[in-house]
Design a protein around this motif. Structure first.
Motif, PDB file in Angstrom:
ATOM      1  N   LEU A  67       0.862  -1.179   0.000  1.00 51.98           N
ATOM      2  CA  LEU A  67       0.000   0.000   0.000  1.00 51.98           C
ATOM      3  C   LEU A  67       0.897   1.227   0.000  1.00 51.98           C
ATOM      4  CD1 LEU A  67      -1.674  -2.340   1.752  1.00 51.98           C
ATOM      5  CD2 LEU A  67      -3.343  -0.505   1.646  1.00 51.98           C
ATOM      6  N   PHE A  68       0.676   2.115  -0.973  1.00 54.36           N
ATOM      7  CA  PHE A  68       1.547   3.269  -1.165  1.00 54.36           C
ATOM      8  C   PHE A  68       0.729   4.457  -1.631  1.00 54.36           C
ATOM      9  CE2 PHE A  68       0.935   1.810  -5.409  1.00 54.36           C
ATOM     10  CZ  PHE A  68       1.174   2.887  -6.252  1.00 54.36           C
ATOM     11  N   ALA A  69       1.369   5.628  -1.675  1.00 59.74           N
ATOM     12  CA  ALA A  69       0.747   6.849  -2.184  1.00 59.74           C
ATOM     13  C   ALA A  69       1.824   7.756  -2.759  1.00 59.74           C
ATOM     14  CB  ALA A  69       0.000   7.579  -1.063  1.00 59.74           C
ATOM     15  N   SER A  70       1.430   8.578  -3.724  1.00 63.88           N
ATOM     16  CA  SER A  70       2.393   9.479  -4.353  1.00 63.88           C
ATOM     17  C   SER A  70       2.841  10.578  -3.386  1.00 63.88           C
ATOM     18  CB  SER A  70       1.790  10.117  -5.603  1.00 63.88           C
ATOM     19  OG  SER A  70       0.721  10.972  -5.260  1.00 63.88           O
ATOM     20  N   TRP A  71       2.019  10.901  -2.402  1.00 64.21           N
ATOM     21  CA  TRP A  71       2.321  11.971  -1.454  1.00 64.21           C
ATOM     22  C   TRP A  71       3.133  11.474  -0.255  1.00 64.21           C
ATOM     23  CZ3 TRP A  71       0.123   9.999   2.817  1.00 64.21           C
ATOM     24  CH2 TRP A  71      -1.043   9.229   2.686  1.00 64.21           C
ATOM     25  N   LEU A  97      -2.889   1.793  -4.490  1.00 68.52           N
ATOM     26  CA  LEU A  97      -2.728   3.247  -4.390  1.00 68.52           C
ATOM     27  C   LEU A  97      -3.731   3.753  -3.364  1.00 68.52           C
ATOM     28  CD1 LEU A  97      -1.265   5.739  -5.513  1.00 68.52           C
ATOM     29  CD2 LEU A  97      -3.079   5.882  -7.240  1.00 68.52           C
ATOM     30  N   TYR A  98      -3.221   4.183  -2.222  1.00 71.10           N
ATOM     31  CA  TYR A  98      -4.034   4.516  -1.051  1.00 71.10           C
ATOM     32  C   TYR A  98      -4.339   6.011  -0.993  1.00 71.10           C
ATOM     33  CZ  TYR A  98      -5.278   4.912   3.897  1.00 71.10           C
ATOM     34  OH  TYR A  98      -5.925   5.180   5.077  1.00 71.10           O
ATOM     35  N   LYS A  99      -5.629   6.343  -0.957  1.00 73.33           N
ATOM     36  CA  LYS A  99      -6.099   7.724  -0.808  1.00 73.33           C
ATOM     37  C   LYS A  99      -5.369   8.681  -1.747  1.00 73.33           C
ATOM     38  CE  LYS A  99      -8.036   7.745   3.812  1.00 73.33           C
ATOM     39  NZ  LYS A  99      -8.059   8.432   5.093  1.00 73.33           N
ATOM     40  N   ASP A 100      -5.331   8.327  -3.001  1.00 72.91           N
ATOM     41  CA  ASP A 100      -4.604   9.108  -3.993  1.00 72.91           C
ATOM     42  C   ASP A 100      -5.333   8.992  -5.325  1.00 72.91           C
ATOM     43  OD1 ASP A 100      -2.569  10.640  -5.114  1.00 72.91           O
ATOM     44  OD2 ASP A 100      -0.963   9.319  -4.438  1.00 72.91           O
ATOM     45  N   SER A 101      -5.065   9.922  -6.217  1.00 75.30           N
ATOM     46  CA  SER A 101      -5.716   9.877  -7.530  1.00 75.30           C
ATOM     47  C   SER A 101      -4.908   9.000  -8.476  1.00 75.30           C
ATOM     48  CB  SER A 101      -5.830  11.286  -8.109  1.00 75.30           C
ATOM     49  OG  SER A 101      -4.566  11.764  -8.504  1.00 75.30           O
ATOM     50  N   GLY A 105      -0.817   8.766  -8.921  1.00 76.48           N
ATOM     51  CA  GLY A 105      -0.158   7.467  -8.808  1.00 76.48           C
ATOM     52  C   GLY A 105       0.616   7.115 -10.064  1.00 76.48           C
ATOM     53  N   ALA A 106       0.002   7.371 -11.233  1.00 74.43           N
ATOM     54  CA  ALA A 106       0.681   7.089 -12.508  1.00 74.43           C
ATOM     55  C   ALA A 106       1.927   7.959 -12.650  1.00 74.43           C
ATOM     56  CB  ALA A 106      -0.271   7.314 -13.675  1.00 74.43           C
ATOM     57  N   GLY A 107       1.838   9.224 -12.246  1.00 74.93           N
ATOM     58  CA  GLY A 107       3.006  10.105 -12.298  1.00 74.93           C
ATOM     59  C   GLY A 107       4.127   9.614 -11.400  1.00 74.93           C
ATOM     60  N   PHE A 108       3.772   9.177 -10.201  1.00 71.35           N
ATOM     61  CA  PHE A 108       4.747   8.636  -9.254  1.00 71.35           C
ATOM     62  C   PHE A 108       5.446   7.413  -9.858  1.00 71.35           C
ATOM     63  CE2 PHE A 108       5.686   5.614  -5.798  1.00 71.35           C
ATOM     64  CZ  PHE A 108       6.442   6.396  -4.941  1.00 71.35           C
ATOM     65  N   LEU A 109       4.668   6.496 -10.429  1.00 73.80           N
ATOM     66  CA  LEU A 109       5.244   5.278 -10.995  1.00 73.80           C
ATOM     67  C   LEU A 109       6.032   5.554 -12.268  1.00 73.80           C
ATOM     68  CD1 LEU A 109       2.289   2.829 -10.318  1.00 73.80           C
ATOM     69  CD2 LEU A 109       4.459   3.006  -9.076  1.00 73.80           C
ATOM     70  N   ASP A 110       5.620   6.564 -13.054  1.00 75.37           N
ATOM     71  CA  ASP A 110       6.402   6.948 -14.235  1.00 75.37           C
ATOM     72  C   ASP A 110       7.761   7.490 -13.820  1.00 75.37           C
ATOM     73  OD1 ASP A 110       4.414   6.205 -15.998  1.00 75.37           O
ATOM     74  OD2 ASP A 110       3.656   8.240 -16.295  1.00 75.37           O
ATOM     75  N   VAL A 119      -1.873  -2.476 -10.225  1.00 75.14           N
ATOM     76  CA  VAL A 119      -2.083  -1.474  -9.182  1.00 75.14           C
ATOM     77  C   VAL A 119      -3.582  -1.308  -8.972  1.00 75.14           C
ATOM     78  CG1 VAL A 119      -1.734   0.923  -8.451  1.00 75.14           C
ATOM     79  CG2 VAL A 119       0.044  -0.253  -9.767  1.00 75.14           C
ATOM     80  N   ALA A 120      -4.024  -1.571  -7.742  1.00 74.12           N
ATOM     81  CA  ALA A 120      -5.417  -1.382  -7.355  1.00 74.12           C
ATOM     82  C   ALA A 120      -5.595   0.031  -6.800  1.00 74.12           C
ATOM     83  CB  ALA A 120      -5.817  -2.411  -6.315  1.00 74.12           C
ATOM     84  N   LEU A 121      -6.825   0.504  -6.840  1.00 74.54           N
ATOM     85  CA  LEU A 121      -7.143   1.852  -6.359  1.00 74.54           C
ATOM     86  C   LEU A 121      -7.934   1.768  -5.059  1.00 74.54           C
ATOM     87  CD1 LEU A 121      -8.267   3.356  -9.783  1.00 74.54           C
ATOM     88  CD2 LEU A 121      -6.018   3.546  -8.685  1.00 74.54           C
TER      89      LEU A 121
END
Length: 174
Positions: A67-71, A97-101, A105-110, A119-121
């Motif tokens: 469980l992760f998040a871009s923030w 992707l936890y509590k994130d758009s 999330g796609a930007g973080f992974l890119d 990746v589940a939402l």
């Protein structure tokens, strides 16, 4: 003698406060075990447009769910460990992707590289609560039967990667 008796409550309070302070300053990681229970029976939408449930994991081997998040700064710090796990166990590392758009999330992974087979939402955080999440990042190893074998609270480090690898390599129970 009466002075001594009057000092007893103060001494007891100081001892109790010292014990509490020592527990706060040196908590034992992993004291609250969440292993040997079922993975949540929740259907997650995925970034890829499908649906996944980890109570019936994909494939026929144990998987990792992170469980992760871009923030989340610790999520960024642990990311190289996830990449290494993904290389060692191709197709067996999944993310939520936890509590994130999805865009963030796609930007973080890119930017960081995508170690996940899928990746589940979890935009409202309810799926994380079903897992027993205390804060991102957290990692779970789930057996092919949908049982949580291992829970790693906080960011993965070298020791945690060894534990996760051991759980993934453990022989299946008959």
């Amino acid at each position: 003698m009466t002075r001594w008796l009057a000092a007893l409550p103060v001494i007891a309070l100081l001892l109790f406060a010292g014990l509490g302070l020592s527990q706060l300053l040196s908590p034992q990681k992993g004291e609250f075990e969440r292993v040997s229970r079922d993975a949540p029976d929740r259907a997650f939408e995925t970034m890829e447009g499908g649906v996944v449930t980890y109570s019936q994991p994909p494939g026929d081997a144990a998987i990792v769910v992170n469980l992760f998040a871009s923030w989340c700064a610790p999520c960024e710090a642990e990311h190289p460990q996830l990449v290494a796990l993904s290389k060692a166990f191709p197709g067996r590392v999944y993310g939520i992707l936890y509590k994130d758009s999805p865009e963030n999330g796609a930007g973080f992974l890119d930017r960081m590289g995508n170690p996940f087979a899928g990746v589940a939402l979890d935009p409202d955080g309810q799926g994380g609560l079903d897992f027993g999440l205390t804060g991102v990042p957290e990692t779970f190893v789930i057996s092919h039967e949908g049982k949580i074998l291992l829970h790693v609270p906080g960011p993965l480090d070298a020791k945690a990667v060894r534990e996760v690898s051991g759980a993934l390599n453990a022989p299946r129970e008959p």
